[in-house]
Design an enzyme around this catalytic site. Structure first.
Site, mmCIF file in Angstrom:
data_model
loop_
_atom_site.group_PDB
_atom_site.id
_atom_site.type_symbol
_atom_site.label_atom_id
_atom_site.label_comp_id
_atom_site.label_asym_id
_atom_site.label_seq_id
_atom_site.Cartn_x
_atom_site.Cartn_y
_atom_site.Cartn_z
ATOM 1 N N GLN A 108 49.115 46.884 36.260
ATOM 2 C CA GLN A 108 49.165 45.829 37.266
ATOM 3 C C GLN A 108 47.917 44.972 37.278
ATOM 4 O OE1 GLN A 108 48.014 48.114 41.283
ATOM 5 N NE2 GLN A 108 49.630 49.163 40.171
ATOM 6 N N HIS A 110 45.861 42.012 40.213
ATOM 7 C CA HIS A 110 45.880 41.416 41.547
ATOM 8 C C HIS A 110 45.313 39.998 41.512
ATOM 9 C CE1 HIS A 110 46.679 45.454 42.895
ATOM 10 N NE2 HIS A 110 45.536 45.877 42.426
ATOM 11 N N GLU A 129 38.879 45.256 43.830
ATOM 12 C CA GLU A 129 38.787 46.652 44.242
ATOM 13 C C GLU A 129 37.793 47.388 43.368
ATOM 14 O OE1 GLU A 129 43.028 47.212 43.631
ATOM 15 O OE2 GLU A 129 42.661 48.543 41.942
ATOM 16 N N HIS A 186 44.967 46.747 35.101
ATOM 17 C CA HIS A 186 44.550 48.133 35.321
ATOM 18 C C HIS A 186 45.729 49.029 35.673
ATOM 19 C CE1 HIS A 186 44.449 46.277 39.347
ATOM 20 N NE2 HIS A 186 44.802 47.464 39.807
ATOM 21 N N ARG A 206 53.082 43.542 39.050
ATOM 22 C CA ARG A 206 53.364 44.608 38.096
ATOM 23 C C ARG A 206 53.641 44.005 36.727
ATOM 24 N NH1 ARG A 206 57.357 47.138 41.420
ATOM 25 N NH2 ARG A 206 55.848 48.110 42.808
HETATM 26 ZN ZN ZN Z 1 45.062 47.845 41.912
#
Ligand code: ZN
Length: 330
Positions: A108, A110, A129, A186, A206
């Site tokens: 995936q 972001h 993140e 990642h 995804r």
């Molecule tokens: Zn993630």
């Protein structure tokens, strides 16, 4: 305001706020949130505990102090803004969770803030993140980055199912730390638990799901166009990603600072007094037991104890034998 009320108010401010997590079932989840971390999980496919969250998809709830007991973190953030300092960005900016990946998560990526706002709605943040690996089975690995030079090459390789040539697999062990900025391809691999600190967002695009199907036999949706839009080409490694193996006892080590948050790992063998620099601080115990001392009061710390240190608490002392991750918004 009278003297007594004033000191009572100040007293409220000077207490840590402890939180209960929101638990999330996932097709790739396991039972470690119960067996290792002692949480009451809804099923043996529980993938995530959102320990410190004001996101509407999973709210954590105040357990202490009594004055705020039962409030969700977003209610506290709205109704007691003074606990969070003079700036009050909407929404609450950070989310801290534990992930139990019994099986691999989908590959995936972001979006950043601008893309999330435009495509997912004005309240949705982007998602930068970072991960601290709490445990990893032997031979565990993650996907971190990719090996192609441009979006066209990426699209073509995915269409031709040459996944091994696209995704970059990295072996991991407990104590590894990964910086995962928005736009980084990642996937957390099977047999890994991590502590994740992220922007408060639930937007995931995804790229690849290993052909898996859900309980109804349906594959989960892929988001190829969005993934192509937001992925960085070429992948660049972050200097913050490294293994934290030999931290000195009774020390705080800075793991990362980016435009959204700063993260510290704290290792206590006896006692450590820490100066806090953010508008407020979020903390999670990732190993051991100890006590937190704030303004002369003592609070027990156990594995996965999660708390907010409100604005106005400038220093705390941690005793015992424990490790924590602390973070504050930037
Ligand atoms: Zn993630």
């Amino acid at each position: 305001m009278g003297k007594i009320e004033e000191s009572k108010m100040k007293g409220d401010f000077m207490q840590p706020i402890f939180l209960n997590p929101s638990l999330q079932e996932k097709i790739w989840g396991g039972d470690q949130l119960r067996t290792t971390f002692g949480l009451e999980i809804p099923s043996d496919r529980t993938g995530e505990a959102w320990l410190i969250s004001a996101h509407p998809h999973g709210l954590s709830t105040v357990t202490q102090p009594e004055a705020y007991q039962g409030m969700t973190l977003d209610e506290l953030y709205d109704q007691k803004p003074e606990l969070f300092g003079p700036d009050h960005p909407e929404p609450f900016p950070l989310l801290v969770k534990v992930i139990d990946a019994k099986e691999a998560l989908s590959v995936q990526v972001h979006p950043d803030d601008a893309y999330a706002r435009e495509h997912e709605g004005p309240q949705e943040l982007g998602k930068t993140e970072c991960w601290y690996v709490l445990s990893a089975q032997e031979d565990a690995s993650i996907i971190y980055g990719h090996q192609v030079t441009c979006a066209e090459e990426f699209r073509q390789a995915l269409e031709e199912e040459r996944f091994d040539q696209v995704f970059r697999e990295v072996p991991v062990q407990a104590g590894d730390f990964f910086d995962v900025p928005a736009g980084t391809i990642h996937a957390i691999g099977a047999g890994i638990t991590i502590l994740e600190i992220q922007q408060s967002s639930d937007t995931t695009y995804r790229v690849y799901d290993y052909g898996r199907v859900d309980d109804q036999g349906n594959p989960r949706e892929l988001h190829l166009q969005q993934s192509l839009d937001v992925t960085h080409f070429p992948h660049e490694d972050s200097p913050y990603s490294r293994s934290i193996q030999d931290q000195a006892p009774n020390s705080a080590e800075e793991l990362l600072t980016n435009p959204f948050f700063s993260v510290q790992k704290v290792d206590v063998d006896q006692s450590l007094t820490l100066d806090l620099t953010g508008p407020y601080t979020l903390g999670v115990v990732i190993d051991g037991k100890g006590q937190l001392e704030v303004a002369g009061n003592h609070y027990d710390l156990d594995l996965i104890t999660s708390f907010v240190l409100p604005h106005g608490i400038d220093s705390v002392t941690i005793t015992g034998q424990c490790s924590l991750l602390l973070t504050h918004p930037c």
